[in-house]
Scaffold this motif. Structure first.
Motif, PDB file in Angstrom:
ATOM      1  N   TYR A   1      -2.902   5.382  -6.433  1.00 34.91           N
ATOM      2  CA  TYR A   1      -3.534   4.538  -5.730  1.00 34.91           C
ATOM      3  C   TYR A   1      -3.286   2.979  -6.053  1.00 34.91           C
ATOM      4  O   TYR A   1      -3.160   2.697  -7.117  1.00 34.91           O
ATOM      5  CB  TYR A   1      -5.092   4.696  -5.825  1.00 34.91           C
TER       6      TYR A   1
ATOM      7  N   ILE B   1       1.734   5.177  -0.135  1.00 35.78           N
ATOM      8  CA  ILE B   1       0.956   6.690  -0.249  1.00 35.78           C
ATOM      9  C   ILE B   1       2.056   7.730  -0.584  1.00 35.78           C
ATOM     10  O   ILE B   1       3.253   7.788   0.062  1.00 35.78           O
ATOM     11  CB  ILE B   1       0.705   6.785   1.391  1.00 35.78           C
TER      12      ILE B   1
ATOM     13  N   ASP C   1       0.733  -1.241  -0.090  1.00 34.45           N
ATOM     14  CA  ASP C   1       0.048  -0.160  -0.072  1.00 34.45           C
ATOM     15  C   ASP C   1       0.804   1.121  -0.058  1.00 34.45           C
ATOM     16  O   ASP C   1       1.605   1.447   1.073  1.00 34.45           O
ATOM     17  CB  ASP C   1      -0.907  -0.021   1.060  1.00 34.45           C
TER      18      ASP C   1
ATOM     19  N   ARG D   1      -2.500  13.070   3.394  1.00 26.78           N
ATOM     20  CA  ARG D   1      -2.954  11.717   3.863  1.00 26.78           C
ATOM     21  C   ARG D   1      -4.145  11.482   4.235  1.00 26.78           C
ATOM     22  O   ARG D   1      -4.999  10.576   3.923  1.00 26.78           O
ATOM     23  CB  ARG D   1      -1.768  11.546   5.034  1.00 26.78           C
TER      24      ARG D   1
ATOM     25  N   ARG E   1      -6.586   0.215  -1.418  1.00 25.24           N
ATOM     26  CA  ARG E   1      -7.338   1.402  -1.822  1.00 25.24           C
ATOM     27  C   ARG E   1      -7.996   1.686  -3.173  1.00 25.24           C
ATOM     28  O   ARG E   1      -8.877   1.887  -3.771  1.00 25.24           O
ATOM     29  CB  ARG E   1      -6.652   2.635  -1.491  1.00 25.24           C
TER      30      ARG E   1
ATOM     31  N   TYR F   1     -13.299   5.574   0.341  1.00 26.17           N
ATOM     32  CA  TYR F   1     -14.470   5.186   1.219  1.00 26.17           C
ATOM     33  C   TYR F   1     -15.579   6.193   0.639  1.00 26.17           C
ATOM     34  O   TYR F   1     -16.783   5.956   0.724  1.00 26.17           O
ATOM     35  CB  TYR F   1     -14.467   5.339   2.734  1.00 26.17           C
TER      36      TYR F   1
ATOM     37  N   LYS G   1      -6.600   9.134   2.109  1.00 25.38           N
ATOM     38  CA  LYS G   1      -7.259   7.771   2.794  1.00 25.38           C
ATOM     39  C   LYS G   1      -8.731   7.679   2.705  1.00 25.38           C
ATOM     40  O   LYS G   1      -9.490   6.785   2.714  1.00 25.38           O
ATOM     41  CB  LYS G   1      -6.599   7.549   4.287  1.00 25.38           C
TER      42      LYS G   1
END
Lengths: 415, 211
Positions: free
Chosen positions: A267, A80, A78, A86, A271, A94, A90
């Motif tokens: 991504y 980033i 993963d 951040r 994610r 969602y 993240k």
């Protein structure tokens, strides 16, 4: 108390809470499995279109391929980016996923609408309930609300990645989604004009039973809204819905040749999987909504009337599969739009078309309410059309005149 | 009881969002907290059975207005944390405290005067309460298209004028040089045929070769 007003929730409080929880779980599990099969279906059908075999290793006919890919994505590293924001980075996946799931809550996926009671209520463990997670009074407005929230996921993903291609992708995406939401909403408004209700459950009840007479026989045509609403909002809804899904030929959001991967370039791992999941989940919910609004939801054709809730589920899935196949067909056939073509198509064709159709439907509706005769209909219709053409002509003339004058002025000023 | 619990959580969401809007150092984060507040207000609307207002709250405020905020923030590049030590206008901070305090006092006074105490119970005029047979959507629709039809249409006209005005004001008219470029002749695509292919003379020559 608001929760007690729903007659389905009167009585045993705990039992109903458990039933609701069960429905949420079933809907969630159903969506996850449906996404898995949808991806497999897409790959198989596309490989047929391209005369190759497609996934054939994991499971029978490669049916477990998406599961294998999903597991692989979960175990990847993963990443980033250093340059990213951040918190938003993240949060964004969602914000894409949750609205995609929540829209499905208002879709009636089954129930008996043609039996003795005919209101689609089924009994689970002695509790009367509907085969949909929720039936809010705002109904399809819930869909509009959720699809406008879904823009945040894409927008924040692009911005928070901290590099330019994702930002371009997300600006493209938000402009496209906002533009096509207008056409989508107008197509939806045409349906609401005919249905007179926002509730998806009431719409499905309204679309059950026998349709308009066709050569004196009421068993041939179904009572689906497609007939009274007409083909134009249906087609506009499909096109605008495809654009809303960022599905080819409207996939400028992730045009590989231009902006790498668009908003999800940075991504990876789980994610990215969440974005992917949201995209395919949206395809399913858009199809389910199309089926509910235009094709009668769980209602089968009028000449085929067996009893039982399962037959509604069967018809619902047949129609949903039809839409999903259409999406794959379009993906395999059409090349991508150019950006100016995309905007012209949305603003200059789809929106006027659906708005004009909406006015036409409203005209017919008023005529019905006022009991106009055919002569009155034709006379008023011709009169209004003539007035419209005259106004449009005058407007065009005025615009052309103003333009010519401006050009002459410029030429005088600049020699 | 369910109403109380929902109100409690809704109010907590709203307050946390509101504090976040002020406290976040990044403008984009502030906008995100603003969405949280708006969603919390939508929850409260649902508890009050104002379903339509809840939907409009999400569609219009959370779905359109904050999107525009974010567009402006992202495209103008003001999405970096600001130094709060600098005051662009002198005396801004004390003035903001005074104004905020007076606004809060006004709101509290208004609530206390307009209702029977802080709970608001019993404040509603029984004649204006919703009948159970008609949904809030139908009620709003009827009022909007009968009592307030003129105001509704004037608002629509105002919005249309606003949009057209924005387009007229921001559109820059082309200069004479650009107008030359826009001449219809120059918009034609270059012919794909090789030069001289349409020349009759040339065709004749080919024919002669062939024979």
């Amino acid at each position: 108390m608001m929760f007690a007003q729903d007659p389905l929730y009167a009585g045993d409080w705990l039992g109903d809470a458990l039933i609701t929880g069960l429905k949420v779980l079933v809907a969630f599990a159903f969506l996850l499995v449906a996404v898995m099969l949808n991806i497999w279906f897409l790959r198989k059908v596309i490989s047929d279109f391209q005369n190759r075999i497609g996934p054939n290793t994991a499971g029978r006919w490669g049916i477990l391929q998406s599961l294998a890919d999903g597991i692989k994505l979960f175990f990847k590293e993963d990443l980033i980016p250093d340059n990213s924001d951040r918190f938003a980075f993240k949060l964004a996946p969602y914000l894409s996923l949750v609205p995609a799931f929540l829209v499905f809550a208002i879709i009636p996926i089954g129930g008996d609408f043609n039996g003795d009671n005919g209101d689609g209520v089924v009994s689970i463990f002695g509790h009367d309930t509907l085969l949909q997670v929720a039936d809010p009074p705002v109904g399809v407005l819930w869909f509009l609300a959720m699809s406008s929230l879904a823009i945040y996921g894409v927008m924040l993903a692009g911005w928070s990645s901290g590099s330019k291609y994702p930002l371009i992708g997300s600006v493209r995406a938000s402009a496209q989604m906002v533009s096509y939401e207008a056409a989508l909403g107008l197509a939806l408004a045409s349906v609401l004009l005919v249905s007179g209700t926002l509730s998806t459950h009431a719409m499905v009840i309204d679309q059950s039973g026998e349709g308009p007479a066709f050569f004196g026989n009421e068993n041939i045509l179904p009572a689906w809204y497609l007939l009274p609403v007409g083909i134009v909002p249906f087609v506009v809804f499909i096109i605008a819905g495809t654009a809303e899904l960022n599905h080819p030929p409207f996939d400028l959001v992730e045009a590989e040749q231009e902006i790498v991967g668009g908003f999800h370039t940075e991504y990876s791992s789980i994610r990215f999987a969440l974005f992917f999941l949201a995209e395919f989940m949206n395809q399913i919910t858009m199809g389910a909504l199309l089926v509910t609004l235009f094709l009668g939801g769980p209602n089968g054709p009028a000449f085929f009337f067996p009893e039982g809730w399962w037959i509604g589920v069967f018809w619902f899935f047949v129609k949903l599969m039809g839409f999903l196949f259409l999406l794959v067909w379009v993906r395999a056939t059409l090349p991508r739009f150019r950006y100016d073509q995309l905007m012209d198509f949305g603003w200059k064709l789809l929106i006027p078309l659906s708005l004009g159709w909406f006015i036409l439907l409203a005209f017919i509706q008023i005529g019905r309410d006022e009991d106009w005769s055919t002569a009155q209909f034709v006379g008023l219709g011709v009169g209004l059309a003539a007035a419209f053409v005259a106004l449009a002509g005058m407007l065009t003339l005025a615009i052309r005149n103003a333009r010519n004058e401006r050009i002459e002025e410029m030429e005088d000023a600049h020699g | 009881m369910a109403e109380f619990i929902t109100f409690f959580f809704g109010a907590a969401i709203i307050l946390a969002g509101a504090i976040g809007v002020v406290a976040a150092r990044n403008a984009v984060h502030s906008a995100l907290f603003l969405i949280q507040t708006l969603l919390g207000v939508a929850v409260i609307f649902v508890v009050q059975e104002a379903h339509f207002l809840a939907a409009v709250q999400i569609v219009v405020y959370a779905g359109a207005i904050v999107i525009l905020f974010l567009f402006v923030i992202m495209l103008l590049g003001v999405d970096k944390a600001e130094d709060l030590g600098v005051e662009p206008i002198a005396g801004q901070k004390p003035l903001a405290v005074v104004l905020g305090a007076s606004l809060l006092a006004t709101a509290i006074t208004f609530v206390l005067v307009a209702t029977d105490g802080a709970t608001g119970v019993g404040s509603a005029d029984p004649e204006r309460q919703l009948d159970s047979g008609i949904t809030d959507i139908e009620r709003i629709g009827r009022v909007l298209f009968t009592e307030y039809a003129v105001a509704f249409q004037l608002t629509a006209a105002l919005l249309t004028i606003g949009v057209i005005g924005a387009v007229v004001l921001t559109r820059s008219l082309p200069t004479a040089d650009q107008l030359d470029d826009l001449e219809p002749a120059s918009m034609d695509l270059p012919s794909l045929a090789p030069e001289g292919a349409n020349d009759e003379h040339h065709v004749d020559a080919v024919d002669e070769d062939a024979s």
